[in-house]
Design an enzyme around this catalytic site. Sequence first.
Site, PDB file in Angstrom:
ATOM      1  N   ALA A 171       0.734  -1.351   0.244  1.00 39.42           N
ATOM      2  CA  ALA A 171      -0.451  -0.125  -0.058  1.00 39.42           C
ATOM      3  C   ALA A 171       0.934   1.414   0.480  1.00 39.42           C
ATOM      4  O   ALA A 171       1.948   1.057   0.389  1.00 39.42           O
ATOM      5  CB  ALA A 171      -1.320   0.272   1.394  1.00 39.42           C
ATOM      6  N   SER A 172       0.365   2.582  -0.831  1.00 38.97           N
ATOM      7  CA  SER A 172       1.182   3.362  -1.005  1.00 38.97           C
ATOM      8  C   SER A 172       2.711   3.483  -1.068  1.00 38.97           C
ATOM      9  O   SER A 172       2.988   2.681  -2.553  1.00 38.97           O
ATOM     10  CB  SER A 172       0.932   4.251   0.117  1.00 38.97           C
ATOM     11  OG  SER A 172       1.331   5.125   0.316  1.00 38.97           O
ATOM     12  N   SER A 173       3.934   3.780  -0.465  1.00 41.53           N
ATOM     13  CA  SER A 173       4.421   2.699  -0.203  1.00 41.53           C
ATOM     14  C   SER A 173       5.356   2.039  -0.893  1.00 41.53           C
ATOM     15  O   SER A 173       6.096   1.018  -1.713  1.00 41.53           O
ATOM     16  CB  SER A 173       6.090   3.227   0.494  1.00 41.53           C
ATOM     17  OG  SER A 173       7.265   3.317   0.233  1.00 41.53           O
TER      18      SER A 173
END
Length: 454
Positions: A171-173
């Site tokens: 998720a995200s990074s």
Amino acid sequence: MTHSSPHGPPHRPVAPARSGRSPRALLTALLGCVLPLVSALLLAVAPPVAAAPAAQLTEVTNFGDNPSNLRMHLYVPDNVPENPAVLVAVHYCTGTGPGFFSGTEFASLADRHGFIVVYPSATRSGQCFDVSSAQALERDGGSDPVGIRSMVRHVEQHHNADPDRIYATGASSGAMMTNVLLGNYPDVFQAGAAFAGVPHSCFANNDGSGWNSACAGGTVDRTPQQWGDLVRGAYPGYSGERPRMQIWHGTNDDTLRYPNFTEQIDQWTNVHGLSRTPDSTDTPQSGWTRTRYGGTGDQTPVEAISIQGAGHNLPQSGMAARAVTFFGLDSGAQPGPDPDPDPDPEPQPGACRVSWTTNSWNTGLTATITVTNTGTAPATDWSLAFTLPPGQTITSGWGAGYSPGSGAVTAKGLDYNSTIAPGASIRIGFQASHTGDTGKPAAFTLSGTTCSTA
């Protein structure tokens, strides 16, 4: 009359002893006294039989080449087969591997389907993964991808993992790292699922900051060929099969803007040599638009899901299960019992089930709570109510907001897990102090509906 003996004093005849019991009866009576004593002694000295330990998240050190000092946590379910699959689950900025373990559904899905989960942790300031340096964006160049590759190799060597079933998600990074891992190591990873990420090399910069405002803002616009060349350039000369990719993004993402969704589709369709025109478009859930490229089944080369109105907090409830389906990890339950069986094949709307696991010590404990929606409608803006035993007081929690800290408690879902899809589960938990009673609540209600317990 007596008789003398030349060898000693005279002998008198001795009358035989008289008893009301036979020799056999005497022996039986003796054994009846001795055997209970022997049994008591054996019970006193025999060690107790310990219960089989439940699966736990454990930290692994010295797992191999680790140039950026990542930490590795590992979750091995109790029912893994002889050659298990492996999922690398990569956290967001400011997160940790244990936090991603507690805050997402991948561990409960691993329990159900029998695969191993690796949770890397970034240790640099801000706890973001390196997806911008030149070292990170090429195969074996250094930095975080090398450390994660070492984690996978460690699991292959020490848990007999199947090298043909290695997957990545994040998720995200962690979603950005998923794109990087699939580009750098196409011979290692079979598929990936990126929740709110950006394309491989989109974050590239030379200033050492680890941040790329243009990419985050959605203003980096390249052609599919250019994006594909960046992936191919991460491992020059590679001509084997490319990993399948599943892409998730919310239309209202204000951290990594929504145009990155389209740019990832451009990149991975080009990598697979596919048209940008989808083979199918459908709505698997309200607000979701799913497009598939290169096929129409669950394991197509590229699958993209746009979430109308969603922000940056992905995955939400039920999305991890979709990713596991895309990987093919739910094609059949692995040997061993289903840890969270559904006894009702046709659940009614609003039905729910709760399982509760406690680990306690001295005056503290942690509780892990799995909430399953066994109904046929989504549980939106849910709240779970229960009463803690006397003396238990919540000191911190994850996956939900808890109020008050003792007595009759209500746990309310957060933005990223506020909806539980039909058949889906979420995992929440807390740490608490106690004065001796470490038991669990007697009953649970989900948004007013009484839940069954597992």
